[in-house]
Design a protein around this motif. Structure first.
Motif, short mmCIF file in Angstrom:
data_model
loop_
_atom_site.label_atom_id
_atom_site.label_comp_id
_atom_site.label_asym_id
_atom_site.label_seq_id
_atom_site.Cartn_x
_atom_site.Cartn_y
_atom_site.Cartn_z
N LYS A 84 0.83 -1.20 0.00
CA LYS A 84 0.00 0.00 0.00
C LYS A 84 0.87 1.25 0.00
N ILE A 85 0.41 2.29 -0.70
CA ILE A 85 1.07 3.60 -0.63
C ILE A 85 0.43 4.37 0.51
N LEU A 86 1.25 4.82 1.46
CA LEU A 86 0.74 5.54 2.63
C LEU A 86 0.72 7.05 2.38
N THR A 87 1.81 7.60 1.89
CA THR A 87 1.87 9.03 1.55
C THR A 87 2.57 9.16 0.21
N PHE A 88 2.21 10.21 -0.51
CA PHE A 88 2.79 10.41 -1.83
C PHE A 88 2.80 11.89 -2.18
N SER A 89 3.93 12.35 -2.71
CA SER A 89 3.99 13.67 -3.32
C SER A 89 5.02 13.63 -4.43
N SER A 90 4.79 14.44 -5.45
CA SER A 90 5.75 14.52 -6.55
C SER A 90 5.83 15.96 -7.01
N ASN A 91 6.99 16.29 -7.54
CA ASN A 91 7.20 17.64 -8.06
C ASN A 91 8.10 17.52 -9.29
N PHE A 92 7.61 18.05 -10.40
CA PHE A 92 8.42 18.05 -11.61
C PHE A 92 8.79 19.47 -11.94
N LEU A 100 10.99 14.85 -8.70
CA LEU A 100 11.26 14.50 -7.31
C LEU A 100 10.03 13.78 -6.76
N ILE A 101 10.25 12.62 -6.20
CA ILE A 101 9.17 11.84 -5.63
C ILE A 101 9.47 11.57 -4.16
N ASP A 102 8.45 11.74 -3.34
CA ASP A 102 8.54 11.42 -1.92
C ASP A 102 7.36 10.51 -1.60
N VAL A 103 7.64 9.28 -1.24
CA VAL A 103 6.59 8.30 -1.02
C VAL A 103 6.93 7.41 0.17
N ASP A 104 5.91 7.12 0.98
CA ASP A 104 6.01 6.13 2.04
C ASP A 104 5.16 4.94 1.62
N VAL A 105 5.76 3.76 1.66
CA VAL A 105 5.11 2.55 1.18
C VAL A 105 5.10 1.50 2.28
N LEU A 106 3.95 0.85 2.45
CA LEU A 106 3.86 -0.30 3.34
C LEU A 106 4.19 -1.53 2.50
N SER A 116 12.61 9.14 -1.10
CA SER A 116 12.56 10.59 -1.26
C SER A 116 13.82 11.03 -1.96
N GLU A 117 13.72 11.13 -3.27
CA GLU A 117 14.90 11.48 -4.04
C GLU A 117 14.51 11.86 -5.45
N PRO A 118 15.40 12.53 -6.15
CA PRO A 118 15.16 12.77 -7.57
C PRO A 118 15.18 11.43 -8.30
N VAL A 119 14.17 11.18 -9.08
CA VAL A 119 14.08 9.90 -9.76
C VAL A 119 14.55 9.99 -11.20
N ILE A 120 14.22 11.05 -11.87
CA ILE A 120 14.57 11.18 -13.28
C ILE A 120 15.41 12.43 -13.48
N TYR A 121 16.54 12.27 -14.09
CA TYR A 121 17.34 13.39 -14.53
C TYR A 121 17.28 13.39 -16.05
N ALA A 122 16.68 14.39 -16.63
CA ALA A 122 16.52 14.40 -18.09
C ALA A 122 17.37 15.48 -18.73
#
Length: 123
Positions: A84-92, A100-106, A116-122
């Motif tokens: 399950k995804i508990l918390t989620f935020s993203s910023n492009f 940048l994605i910040d997610v807490d996952v069960l 919580s880190e930059p996921v894609i460097y384009a």
């Protein structure tokens, strides 16, 4: 789930602890899945993040944001070991083209992992 360990550069670890399992493997797999562009994996070109098609679009709107978040959440929730995804935020940031994605996952193992880190460097 047991998977090959990756170092901080994303390369396969060839000495020392070469395999990881449990929630550590789940966290690494989430990161790997989010860094994979759609069409990049030759064995299944349907998997991956549609970064250029859906994320890094010029015509931004709030409906686009909702669609982007749903795409990212689907990739995360479909990762082996995620319950399950508990918390989620993203910023492009369109200027730097960094997602940048910040997610807490069960996890299926009963613990919570945070990514919580930059996921894609384009660049």
């Amino acid at each position: 789930m047991i998977t090959r360990a990756l170092d901080t550069n994303g390369d396969i670890v060839t000495s020392g602890k070469q395999f990881i399992e449990g929630s550590e493997a789940t966290a690494q797999t989430i990161k790997t899945n989010l860094k994979l562009f759609i069409g990049e994996y030759f064995r299944d070109i349907s998997i991956g993040l549609p970064f250029f098609e859906k994320i890094a679009v010029k015509n931004y709107s709030s409906s686009n944001e909702s669609e982007k978040e749903n795409i990212i959440k689907t990739i995360i929730i479909n990762t082996n070991g995620v319950k399950k995804i508990l918390t989620f935020s993203s910023n492009f940031d369109l200027k730097t083209r960094i997602l940048l994605i910040d997610v807490d996952v069960l996890t299926n193992f009963g613990n919570v992992i945070n990514i919580s880190e930059p996921v894609i460097y384009a660049n």
